[in-house]
Design a protein around this motif. Sequence first.
Motif, mmCIF file in Angstrom:
data_model
loop_
_atom_site.group_PDB
_atom_site.id
_atom_site.type_symbol
_atom_site.label_atom_id
_atom_site.label_comp_id
_atom_site.label_asym_id
_atom_site.label_seq_id
_atom_site.Cartn_x
_atom_site.Cartn_y
_atom_site.Cartn_z
ATOM 1 N N ASP A 42 0.836 -1.212 -0.188
ATOM 2 C CA ASP A 42 0.002 -0.122 0.033
ATOM 3 C C ASP A 42 0.929 1.304 0.047
ATOM 4 O OD1 ASP A 42 0.803 0.589 2.598
ATOM 5 O OD2 ASP A 42 -0.870 0.179 3.435
ATOM 6 N N ASN A 43 0.081 2.632 -0.066
ATOM 7 C CA ASN A 43 1.085 3.753 -0.329
ATOM 8 C C ASN A 43 1.510 4.200 1.010
ATOM 9 O OD1 ASN A 43 -1.201 4.821 1.002
ATOM 10 N ND2 ASN A 43 -2.059 5.538 -1.138
ATOM 11 N N ARG A 44 1.493 3.305 2.108
ATOM 12 C CA ARG A 44 2.352 4.041 3.533
ATOM 13 C C ARG A 44 3.560 2.893 3.514
ATOM 14 N NH1 ARG A 44 -2.785 5.023 7.696
ATOM 15 N NH2 ARG A 44 -3.576 6.577 6.575
ATOM 16 N N GLY A 45 3.933 2.208 2.569
ATOM 17 C CA GLY A 45 5.139 1.307 2.597
ATOM 18 C C GLY A 45 4.796 0.115 3.643
ATOM 19 N N ARG A 46 3.315 -0.285 3.559
ATOM 20 C CA ARG A 46 3.175 -1.530 4.340
ATOM 21 C C ARG A 46 2.882 -2.403 3.165
ATOM 22 N NH1 ARG A 46 -1.448 1.373 7.783
ATOM 23 N NH2 ARG A 46 -2.423 1.177 5.824
ATOM 24 N N CYS A 210 10.092 14.319 -6.481
ATOM 25 C CA CYS A 210 9.977 13.647 -7.938
ATOM 26 C C CYS A 210 10.327 12.293 -7.767
ATOM 27 C CB CYS A 210 10.491 14.457 -8.934
ATOM 28 S SG CYS A 210 9.831 16.080 -9.545
ATOM 29 N N GLU A 211 11.667 12.394 -7.352
ATOM 30 C CA GLU A 211 12.378 10.949 -7.371
ATOM 31 C C GLU A 211 11.660 9.834 -6.454
ATOM 32 O OE1 GLU A 211 16.036 9.182 -4.900
ATOM 33 O OE2 GLU A 211 16.710 10.702 -6.280
ATOM 34 N N PHE A 212 11.325 10.292 -5.331
ATOM 35 C CA PHE A 212 10.453 9.519 -4.332
ATOM 36 C C PHE A 212 9.267 8.995 -5.019
ATOM 37 C CE2 PHE A 212 8.635 8.839 -0.054
ATOM 38 C CZ PHE A 212 9.379 7.656 0.162
ATOM 39 N N ALA A 213 8.342 9.778 -5.585
ATOM 40 C CA ALA A 213 7.321 9.362 -6.555
ATOM 41 C C ALA A 213 7.443 8.241 -7.518
ATOM 42 C CB ALA A 213 6.662 10.634 -7.122
ATOM 43 N N HIS A 225 -3.829 9.638 -5.423
ATOM 44 C CA HIS A 225 -3.448 11.192 -5.075
ATOM 45 C C HIS A 225 -1.982 11.429 -4.546
ATOM 46 C CE1 HIS A 225 -7.578 11.714 -6.210
ATOM 47 N NE2 HIS A 225 -7.737 10.711 -5.520
ATOM 48 N N GLY A 226 -1.014 10.692 -4.859
ATOM 49 C CA GLY A 226 0.358 10.861 -4.352
ATOM 50 C C GLY A 226 0.604 10.008 -3.386
ATOM 51 N N TYR A 227 1.499 10.342 -2.400
ATOM 52 C CA TYR A 227 1.947 9.445 -1.441
ATOM 53 C C TYR A 227 1.867 10.238 0.009
ATOM 54 C CZ TYR A 227 6.247 11.612 -2.619
ATOM 55 O OH TYR A 227 7.320 12.715 -2.965
ATOM 56 N N GLU A 228 2.206 9.316 1.018
ATOM 57 C CA GLU A 228 2.715 9.993 2.473
ATOM 58 C C GLU A 228 4.033 10.030 2.268
ATOM 59 O OE1 GLU A 228 0.802 8.376 5.820
ATOM 60 O OE2 GLU A 228 -1.218 8.262 4.736
ATOM 61 N N LEU A 229 4.575 11.081 2.759
ATOM 62 C CA LEU A 229 5.947 11.330 2.876
ATOM 63 C C LEU A 229 6.211 10.823 4.275
ATOM 64 C CD1 LEU A 229 8.544 12.470 1.569
ATOM 65 C CD2 LEU A 229 8.059 14.692 2.609
ATOM 66 N N SER A 261 -0.014 19.630 -3.319
ATOM 67 C CA SER A 261 -0.878 19.814 -2.518
ATOM 68 C C SER A 261 -0.686 18.930 -1.234
ATOM 69 C CB SER A 261 -2.216 19.385 -3.043
ATOM 70 O OG SER A 261 -1.905 17.932 -3.332
ATOM 71 N N ARG A 262 -1.135 19.340 -0.076
ATOM 72 C CA ARG A 262 -0.859 18.635 1.171
ATOM 73 C C ARG A 262 -1.948 18.488 2.082
ATOM 74 N NH1 ARG A 262 3.303 21.455 5.027
ATOM 75 N NH2 ARG A 262 2.219 23.100 4.550
#
Length: 293
Positions: A42-46, A210-213, A225-229, A261-262
């Motif tokens: 998932d998009n939290r790295g889990r 950008c790299e992280f995405a 809608h992006g990711y959690e940093l 956006s945040r």
Amino acid sequence: MSFVRFSQQILKQNHHGYVKTIYRQAIFWALTAERCMCSRPDNRGRTLMAGLPSPLALMVRKLETHAVLDADDRAALFALPYTLKTFEPSSYLVREGDAPEQCAVLLSGFAYRQKLTGAGMRQIVSLHIPGEALDFQHLFLDVADHNVQTLTRAEVATIPRTALRELARERASIGNAIFVNTLVEGSIFREWILNIGRRDARSRLAHFLCEFAIRLDMQGLTGEHGYELPMSQEQLGDALGLTAVHVNRTIKSLEADGLISRNRRRIGFPQWDALRELADFSSRYLHLAQQKN
């Protein structure tokens, strides 16, 4: 006709090496998906690992991003001994000065590589996501020259260093895949040096985002809608050579210009192309395609 059978027909009819490589990979991962109802992070790295042929499948997937592995190579990697462990945030996985005995593979959560000055000032030199091996760099070095810590709570598979090193020596394709993976890490290090040394604060942060995405997307870790940093502003500052206050101002500046956006730690990209332009970002240094070797 199933996707697997279609791909097998393509392999028989097409003699172009690059096309055949792509379809061999597609067949492997399609068959893996049939065996696994829930293998996508998932998009939290889990990472939801139920049904995976092995927790090491994430590492194999990452290795195959850059190099060709056949079925026997995968089976040999899956057969490696490993121990599953859970670490809390800020736990040390590698300590500078220690003699490495294990190679850790990140299964969930995030980790970072860092160096300290004699005065205790920290520089974060890389960020790691699920599927990445955290210690290929010490596979043939006897003493660790830097630290690796968990950024968040993390699940890790630890592989005995000797077992992985022997396998790399026995199977040339696996040794090549590990070597290429390490070269790509070196390429990312070079880009980080350029980013810190020659870009202004807005461009530095934009490039990092950008790299992280892109890297998260390659491992299936981004959402619509992006990711959690997973980093605090202080940690971002240690990665970008900025103070936490400067990071805060820069984030607000990018947001005010509509480039990001945040929502708490969730970062979105309403103007992705404009953000890439500001960052002077090209993904060439990530070497996203398999290398022809």
